[in-house]
Design an enzyme around this catalytic site. Sequence first.
Site, PDB file in Angstrom:
ATOM      1  CB  ILE A  28      -0.983  -0.009   1.205  1.00  0.00           C
ATOM      2  CG1 ILE A  28      -2.124   0.967   0.967  1.00  0.00           C
ATOM      3  CG2 ILE A  28      -0.275   0.254   2.514  1.00  0.00           C
ATOM      4  CD1 ILE A  28      -3.302   0.755   1.922  1.00  0.00           C
ATOM      5  CE1 TYR A  44      -0.989  -9.817  13.480  1.00  0.00           C
ATOM      6  CE2 TYR A  44      -0.202 -10.770  15.546  1.00  0.00           C
ATOM      7  CZ  TYR A  44      -0.069 -10.582  14.179  1.00  0.00           C
ATOM      8  OH  TYR A  44       0.984 -11.171  13.510  1.00  0.00           O
TER       9      TYR A  44
END
Length: 315
Positions: free
Chosen positions: A40, A145
């Site tokens: 990204i 997570y």
Amino acid sequence: MGETLERRILVTGALGQIGMELLEALSSRYGADSIIATDIRDSNKLESSGIKFHKLDVLNKEEIERIIQKFDINEVYHLAALLSASGENNPELCWKINMGGLLNICELSRNYKFRIFAPSSIAVFGSDVIGVANQNSPLNPATIYGITKVSGELLAEYYHATHDVDIRGLRYPGLISWKVMPGGGTTDYAVEIFHAAVSGKRYTCFVDEKTTLPMMYMDDAIRATIELMEAPSENLSVRGGYNLACLSFTAEELFQEIKMIIPEFDCDFEPDHRQRYADSWPDATDGKQAEIDWGFKIHYDLKSMCYTMIQSLRQ
Ligand code: NAD
Ligand code: AKB
């Protein structure tokens, strides 16, 4: 995919701690022109490597599909993710990236039939696992997570069993490397401490001295990744995430080992919010299943890892 077939590889999240080292290993094994690196973030770091780079958000399924079609990709290393500490700061984004990205890759593999590597983590375990985590220990993570990693493992098992997707995963321990700084994890102290030691600075460690976690030198992790991806599909009894044999040491033991090489180095311990995540993880992992199924063995111990880290950073 037969092992003699030419590989055309897509790597997502390629500019991170694992990605940059994996690119190097894949490039020397299969050739730079067989790899498309994406992230990204934008970068010109790969310009001299011969590896093509495309900016890509893994939440953009159409763009992933365009790249897969254009380069006729037959293998994807899906590394894009938010790690534990960054994930706790933004649980919604952590879920979106970690689950949305993986779902896009799995869905595209149903049509395009590429092999997938999707890493899991020791963060799948929670504080009900005391000491050593086995392959089949309970998965009750305390962090968002960890929740995405357990869900990712379930997704992998589902896509494999139901849609014949050839997906493979490892429960990486904390990875210690010198080329790229880690990106927002709890085990980052085990890398930061080396940078401080080599640059003559005192280090303030963000977990307490008794904190014990499963760890591994990056070269072993990269070798495990490639060995798993080259293993015959029929040998694999786990698709979500294999435990690996690993190192296990306290933060204090790491400090003392570094001090043997750099006697003037000093460190103090001031636990912050990350102590809670570390406390919820096991001390070590048992990697028997990975050894039985595809022969993985760890090479670096604490001493050789510390020596290599310090030598490499000094150079
Ligand atoms: P990292 O944070 O260093 O790199 C992740 C990369 O993903 C970054 O370069 C980031 O820019 C990119 N990224 C983030 N959001 C993205 C998006 N929407 N689209 C595309 N790219 C995006 O992480 P890493 O340490 O290289 O970890 C890679 C994988 O391995 C992750 O799945 C992580 O959970 C897993 N893992 C890592 C460790 C470790 O110690 N490094 C341990 C266990 C598991
Ligand atoms: C983190 O600390 O978040 C990672 C991991 C163990 O998954 N290094």
